[in-house]
Design a protein around this motif. Structure first.
Motif, mmCIF file in Angstrom:
data_model
loop_
_atom_site.group_PDB
_atom_site.id
_atom_site.type_symbol
_atom_site.label_atom_id
_atom_site.label_comp_id
_atom_site.label_asym_id
_atom_site.label_seq_id
_atom_site.Cartn_x
_atom_site.Cartn_y
_atom_site.Cartn_z
ATOM 1 N N PHE A 151 11.261 -2.088 -8.945
ATOM 2 C CA PHE A 151 10.040 -1.370 -9.285
ATOM 3 C C PHE A 151 10.386 0.036 -9.739
ATOM 4 C CE2 PHE A 151 8.665 -4.761 -6.470
ATOM 5 C CZ PHE A 151 7.547 -5.236 -7.103
ATOM 6 N N ALA A 152 9.594 0.512 -10.655
ATOM 7 C CA ALA A 152 9.889 1.801 -11.299
ATOM 8 C C ALA A 152 9.569 2.992 -10.405
ATOM 9 C CB ALA A 152 9.107 1.912 -12.597
ATOM 10 N N VAL A 185 7.404 -0.797 -1.662
ATOM 11 C CA VAL A 185 8.701 -0.181 -1.959
ATOM 12 C C VAL A 185 8.693 1.201 -1.314
ATOM 13 C CG1 VAL A 185 10.256 0.632 -3.756
ATOM 14 C CG2 VAL A 185 8.893 -1.452 -4.119
ATOM 15 N N ARG A 186 9.617 1.383 -0.387
ATOM 16 C CA ARG A 186 9.583 2.601 0.411
ATOM 17 C C ARG A 186 10.089 3.809 -0.373
ATOM 18 N NH1 ARG A 186 8.235 0.959 5.304
ATOM 19 N NH2 ARG A 186 8.825 -1.130 6.021
ATOM 20 N N SER A 187 9.401 4.920 -0.116
ATOM 21 C CA SER A 187 9.844 6.186 -0.709
ATOM 22 C C SER A 187 11.086 6.676 0.020
ATOM 23 C CB SER A 187 8.737 7.239 -0.611
ATOM 24 O OG SER A 187 7.595 6.823 -1.331
ATOM 25 N N ILE A 221 3.494 -20.080 -1.321
ATOM 26 C CA ILE A 221 4.094 -19.191 -0.307
ATOM 27 C C ILE A 221 5.335 -18.558 -0.910
ATOM 28 C CG2 ILE A 221 5.123 -19.008 1.989
ATOM 29 C CD1 ILE A 221 3.615 -21.492 2.804
ATOM 30 N N PHE A 222 5.532 -17.253 -0.654
ATOM 31 C CA PHE A 222 6.804 -16.639 -1.010
ATOM 32 C C PHE A 222 7.126 -15.534 0.004
ATOM 33 C CE2 PHE A 222 3.738 -13.986 -3.308
ATOM 34 C CZ PHE A 222 4.213 -12.693 -3.119
ATOM 35 N N SER A 223 8.383 -15.227 0.086
ATOM 36 C CA SER A 223 8.839 -14.146 0.987
ATOM 37 C C SER A 223 9.564 -13.086 0.161
ATOM 38 C CB SER A 223 9.762 -14.700 2.069
ATOM 39 O OG SER A 223 10.968 -15.184 1.495
ATOM 40 N N TYR A 224 9.726 -11.923 0.774
ATOM 41 C CA TYR A 224 10.420 -10.828 0.095
ATOM 42 C C TYR A 224 10.905 -9.854 1.176
ATOM 43 C CZ TYR A 224 6.311 -8.000 1.072
ATOM 44 O OH TYR A 224 5.305 -7.332 1.711
ATOM 45 N N GLY A 225 11.787 -9.023 0.804
ATOM 46 C CA GLY A 225 12.258 -7.966 1.711
ATOM 47 C C GLY A 225 11.760 -6.616 1.257
ATOM 48 N N THR A 226 11.304 -5.827 2.253
ATOM 49 C CA THR A 226 10.878 -4.463 1.925
ATOM 50 C C THR A 226 12.113 -3.609 1.681
ATOM 51 O OG1 THR A 226 8.909 -4.676 3.298
ATOM 52 C CG2 THR A 226 9.607 -2.444 2.721
ATOM 53 N N VAL A 227 12.165 -2.946 0.538
ATOM 54 C CA VAL A 227 13.361 -2.211 0.147
ATOM 55 C C VAL A 227 13.006 -0.757 -0.102
ATOM 56 C CG1 VAL A 227 14.423 -4.252 -0.856
ATOM 57 C CG2 VAL A 227 13.020 -2.732 -2.291
ATOM 58 N N CYS A 228 14.070 0.030 -0.173
ATOM 59 C CA CYS A 228 13.910 1.437 -0.509
ATOM 60 C C CYS A 228 13.912 1.594 -2.021
ATOM 61 C CB CYS A 228 15.051 2.254 0.101
ATOM 62 S SG CYS A 228 15.189 2.082 1.891
ATOM 63 N N TYR A 229 13.258 2.624 -2.438
ATOM 64 C CA TYR A 229 13.182 2.885 -3.873
ATOM 65 C C TYR A 229 14.607 2.987 -4.448
ATOM 66 C CZ TYR A 229 12.606 5.397 -8.247
ATOM 67 O OH TYR A 229 12.679 5.775 -9.556
ATOM 68 N N GLY A 230 14.755 2.254 -5.628
ATOM 69 C CA GLY A 230 16.059 2.221 -6.257
ATOM 70 C C GLY A 230 16.797 0.930 -5.996
ATOM 71 N N ASP A 231 16.378 0.187 -4.949
ATOM 72 C CA ASP A 231 16.981 -1.106 -4.660
ATOM 73 C C ASP A 231 16.113 -2.213 -5.263
ATOM 74 O OD1 ASP A 231 18.964 0.187 -3.255
ATOM 75 O OD2 ASP A 231 17.941 -0.022 -1.321
ATOM 76 N N SER A 232 16.704 -3.401 -5.531
ATOM 77 C CA SER A 232 15.966 -4.554 -6.082
ATOM 78 C C SER A 232 15.374 -5.371 -4.941
ATOM 79 C CB SER A 232 16.895 -5.435 -6.909
ATOM 80 O OG SER A 232 17.358 -4.744 -8.059
ATOM 81 N N THR A 233 14.117 -5.810 -5.176
ATOM 82 C CA THR A 233 13.446 -6.661 -4.199
ATOM 83 C C THR A 233 13.740 -8.119 -4.552
ATOM 84 O OG1 THR A 233 11.697 -5.034 -3.960
ATOM 85 C CG2 THR A 233 11.248 -7.262 -3.153
ATOM 86 N N PRO A 270 8.293 4.187 -6.058
ATOM 87 C CA PRO A 270 7.924 3.718 -4.721
ATOM 88 C C PRO A 270 6.419 3.524 -4.631
ATOM 89 C CG PRO A 270 8.388 6.063 -4.658
ATOM 90 C CD PRO A 270 8.726 5.600 -6.050
ATOM 91 N N GLY A 271 5.984 2.701 -3.715
ATOM 92 C CA GLY A 271 4.561 2.484 -3.525
ATOM 93 C C GLY A 271 4.272 1.037 -3.180
ATOM 94 N N ASP A 272 2.975 0.629 -3.289
ATOM 95 C CA ASP A 272 2.532 -0.732 -2.997
ATOM 96 C C ASP A 272 2.203 -1.444 -4.312
ATOM 97 O OD1 ASP A 272 2.645 -0.612 -0.114
ATOM 98 O OD2 ASP A 272 0.940 0.776 -0.225
ATOM 99 N N PHE A 273 2.747 -2.625 -4.453
ATOM 100 C CA PHE A 273 2.556 -3.378 -5.689
ATOM 101 C C PHE A 273 2.051 -4.784 -5.350
ATOM 102 C CE2 PHE A 273 5.790 -0.215 -6.419
ATOM 103 C CZ PHE A 273 5.420 0.356 -7.629
ATOM 104 N N PRO A 274 0.826 -5.196 -5.924
ATOM 105 C CA PRO A 274 0.326 -6.552 -5.677
ATOM 106 C C PRO A 274 1.100 -7.574 -6.520
ATOM 107 C CG PRO A 274 -1.178 -5.383 -7.112
ATOM 108 C CD PRO A 274 -0.115 -4.403 -6.716
ATOM 109 N N VAL A 275 1.843 -8.429 -5.866
ATOM 110 C CA VAL A 275 2.633 -9.462 -6.549
ATOM 111 C C VAL A 275 1.936 -10.807 -6.332
ATOM 112 C CG1 VAL A 275 4.861 -10.638 -6.668
ATOM 113 C CG2 VAL A 275 4.756 -8.147 -6.273
ATOM 114 N N THR A 276 1.653 -11.486 -7.452
ATOM 115 C CA THR A 276 0.939 -12.763 -7.385
ATOM 116 C C THR A 276 1.897 -13.905 -7.730
ATOM 117 O OG1 THR A 276 -1.146 -11.714 -8.017
ATOM 118 C CG2 THR A 276 -0.984 -14.111 -8.305
#
Length: 821
Positions: free
Chosen positions: A270-271, A298-300, A222-234, A273-279
């Motif tokens: 992330f380089a 990662v929001r545009s 299990i892991f959690s993350y925050g949805t961020v805007c492009y240019g910010d670190s997740t 914005p978009g959807d990235f599958p993180v495993t």
């Protein structure tokens, strides 16, 4: 036209119940052209398959008509199919035994049993005379699923780990596990033997069994993350766990962009914005493994932008947010206009108060907090200071407009437009305009300078109406006051000045002008009216001044006691109607009425005479029903001697209580026959008057004729006697001597009147004695003036007979006799 060239018709739709032979579709003859659905152009079409066919024709009248027909043949369409290994399949054409069949294995039944894979065909022939046939080919395959599907060899697994079919997996399968599950995979809960019955899409079934031992417990990744805007670190946070005594030996975050991390709480940028599958891969101490993959978004960022980039000073600029949102809506706007002013409105209005370049910044933020910033220069240019002046006018005259716009030489006005508020406009700098109707108008001047800055100003002007001049008047009668009433009016204002010209030299400035016309005739009356603004109008009207009647009447009798019948004589001229007011509440319209008064009073009688023009005149009189006295007094007689003739001038007054209207004056020189002249008029009680004889009297040149006497007699007394007749006579001495001029009456009854000529001032003694010398009356008159002394002697108590009157004056004496009745 359909009679000679009917529309094309292919007939009704056709279903062929038996047979495969072709049929001909005929469109008919007589058409100039044909076009079929397959592109052919003949008058007919041969068809052998089911389908929809149409034809389009052109007739002799160049009309285009079309028709469509649907043809349905018996169907022979055998699909490819498959059967399970160790099984068979039966192929059915679906046609009855009215047809004959020939299969690829030379059999002739309508059905075919297939035991092996391969390509097969069937030819079907109908029973028509044409014996038409069709052929179809199909493929039959063998499905080896029952022997290929497998759970694999016996194995050691972790509790909680998923276990599924190891080979021949695919969609559309049905599963029946020994655990009772129908899912494609089951969770291993403990050691044991697990079996699976699985059926694929061809309904082929496979059965397999496997023995599973347990080596440990599967960890839970299990892991959690925050949805961020492009240019910010997740920020990723590992929350994986397992059951004791096992522990997590190591983890690995795979960001699927070529980067990974073994930290428990890594940050990653992330380089794009978009959807990235993180495993997240998790390993336990017992060697159990689990992973989970989550799509991290990662929001545009929104794209900030705005318009316009130019504006005009001191004018509101409508800024328009043209930003584009990448995800979600933009919900926040932060404007900085570069002049210490800000706004949070999406499309703000802003006014720059001076010419300059202002760097305006817009920060937009979307619903997720993602933001973008843009800063652009806004060029603010000079705005014309629009103004104008005008001269208000009266309707029908031009209103003059003068532009007063203030602009510098480097920014001249290149376009101007006047809108006059009545649908008309002008492009001139200083126009003039004439309005069709009075009222108020909103005039607008719009100026545009060379910088493209536009400003305008509106002013309300008034177009003043001219007054509508008019007046009315009563009937105009000569010598009477006639008044003219102003009926003029003016819209939106008031009449403040008036000038009447009555046409006979008189003027007036009153609202009701009154004048008197001395003569009859036509007169032109004009009225000039001026409104509060100064607009003037003139009304002219010609009037005719009518003659007035002359009212006059006499009363007979004028005096009396009630009841008194009085006759009124109407001497009016120029009248056709009369109204009498008798003064006692009674009226009459008779020309010469008679009226009876029944009470004592002085009654004021009025006669109003009216002509056909309603012009009137009024005469007045009185009827005296009261006790009255008649006493005419002749107070003086003046005689003038000119060229041998005497001219007489009499002074008289009314000493009674009634009016005197007519007097007879009898003038006598000596004892000559008297000459009578008549005076007519109105002599009120206490009123004096004079009369000059029109006759001239010849000087008799006779020393014996020493007096001229005039006697007055009231002619309108109607039987009433003068109370003091002795003062009805006045004499003038022609001689400068002392003498008794006259004694009358003789014979006398109550009084005797005596006139004595006195040449100088002095005392006079009168003695009355009987014929025998007895003195019966005597009197002394002292300090008498020169002239004629007239006095009365009371003889009421004297006996009848002859008496002597002796007058003594200074050293002179004169004697005269009279008779007492």
């Amino acid at each position: 036209m359909n009679k000679y060239a009917p529309p094309v018709s292919l007939g009704p739709d056709t279903t062929i119940e038996h047979g495969f032979c072709p049929m001909i579709l005929f469109a008919g003859s007589g058409y100039s052209s044909y076009l079929w659905s397959d592109g052919s152009t003949a008058d007919s079409l041969v068809v052998s398959e089911s389908g929809s066919y149409w034809v389009q024709t052109i007739d002799m009248f160049d009309r285009i008509t079309s028709d469509t027909i649907n043809i349905i043949y018996p169907s022979l369409s055998l699909p490819d199919t498959a059967f399970c290994l160790t099984d068979t399949v039966t192929i059915n054409t679906g046609l009855n035994h009215a047809y004959t069949f020939l299969w690829s294995d030379a059999s002739s039944d309508s059905l075919l049993d297939v035991f092996a894979p391969g390509e097969y065909w069937v030819e079907v022939t109908d029973s028509t005379l044409g014996a038409c046939s069709v052929r179809d080919t199909f493929v039959v395959a063998v499905d080896s699923f029952p022997v290929l599907a497998s759970l694999g060899p016996d194995t050691a697994m972790c509790t909680g780990e998923l276990f599924a079919l190891q080979s021949q997996t695919g969609p559309g399968y049905t599963y029946n596990w020994s655990t009772g599950s129908s899912d494609s995979a089951i969770v291993i809960s403990g050691p044991g033997t697990y079996s699976l019955t699985v059926t694929n899409y061809n309904v082929c079934t496979a059965i397999d069994t496997v023995d599973i031992t347990i080596k440990g417990v599967r960890p839970t990744p299990i892991f959690s993350y925050g949805t961020v805007c492009y240019g910010d670190s997740t920020n990723f946070v590992d929350m994986s766990y397992t059951q004791l005594p096992d522990g997590i030996s190591n983890i690995l975050f795979d960001f699927n962009d070529g980067d990974s991390s073994v930290q428990s709480n890594p940050f990653h940028s992330f380089a794009a914005p978009g959807d990235f599958p993180v495993t997240l891969q998790v390993y336990s101490d017992s060697g159990c493994y689990a992973d989970t993959t989550i799509s991290v978004h990662v929001r545009s960022l929104p794209t900030a932008d705005f318009l316009p980039l130019t504006g005009c000073e001191n004018q509101l600029i409508q800024f328009s947010d043209s930003s584009e949102a990448a995800e979600g809506n933009i919900v926040l706007w932060d404007w900085d206009f570069g002049d210490d002013s800000t706004s949070n409105v999406q499309h703000p209005l802003h006014l720059f108060d001076s010419v300059d370049v202002y760097y305006t910044t817009l920060i937009v933020s979307d619903v997720y907090g993602c933001s973008d910033t843009v800063s652009l220069p806004v060029n603010v240019r000079i705005t014309p200071d629009v103004d104008f002046e005008y001269d208000e006018s009266c309707l029908g005259t031009s209103t003059y407009f003068t532009e007063l716009t203030d602009v510098p030489p480097y920014s001249p006005i290149i376009y101007r437009r006047w809108e006059f508020g009545d649908g008309n406009y002008s492009l001139l700098q200083n126009p003039q305009h004439q309005y069709d109707n009075p009222g108020t108008y909103v005039v607008k001047l719009l100026n545009t300078n060379i910088s493209g800055c536009t400003d305008s100003i509106e002013k309300v002007i008034a177009v003043h109406p001219f007054p509508v001049a008019g007046f009315i008047s009563d009937t105009a009668c000569e010598t009477y006051t006639v008044c003219f009433t102003d009926t003029s009016s003016v819209l939106y204002s008031t009449i403040t000045e008036r000038l009447w010209n009555f046409g006979q030299g008189n003027m007036s400035a009153d609202s009701i002008g009154c004048t008197i016309y001395p003569d009859t005739g036509y007169y032109t009356v004009s009225l000039t009216v001026t409104s509060a603004f100064g607009c003037s109008s003139v009304a002219n009207k010609q009037i005719y001044v009518h003659p007035i009647p002359v009212a006059d009447f006499s009363i007979t009798p004028e005096y009396g006691v009630p009841p008194l019948d009085v006759q009124f004589y109407n001497y009016s001229t120029g009248a056709n109607t009369w109204i009498w007011d008798f003064g006692d509440g009674n009226y009459s319209t008779v020309e010469h009425p008679q009226h009876t008064y029944i009470v004592e009073n002085i009654f004021n009688v009025t006669l109003v005479a009216e002509n056909e023009f309603t012009c009137t005149d009024t005469a007045y009189g009185n009827v005296y029903l009261i006790p009255s006295s008649l006493d005419l007094v002749l107070s003086n007689l003046e005689v003038t001697d000119s060229s041998g003739y005497y001219y007489l001038y009499v002074e008289f007054f009314n000493n009674g209580t009634r009016n005197i209207r007519e007097i007879a004056f009898d003038a006598r020189i000596g004892s000559n026959v008297p000459v009578r002249e008549t005076w007519s008029g109105l002599l009120l009680p206490g009123q004096e008057n004079t009369y000059t004889f029109t006759s001239a009297f010849l000087n008799p040149d006779n020393e014996n004729i020493r007096t001229i006497c005039v006697e007055g007699t009231v002619l309108d007394a109607y039987g009433q006697e003068d109370e003091t007749p002795e003062d009805n006579t006045v004499c003038f001495a022609l001689s400068s001597e002392f003498f008794i001029a006259s004694v009358y009456p003789s014979p006398a009854d109550d009084y005797v009147y005596i006139n004595i000529a006195l040449p100088d001032d002095g005392d006079l003694e009168l003695i009355v004695s009987s014929e025998d010398g007895k003195i019966v009356r005597e009197g002394l008159f002292t300090d008498q003036d020169e002239g004629t002394l007239r006095t009365r002697i009371n003889v009421q108590n004297l006996a009848g007979g002859v008496y002597v009157i002796r007058a003594r004056y200074m050293d002179k004496e004169d004697v005269v006799k009279f008779v007492k009745e």
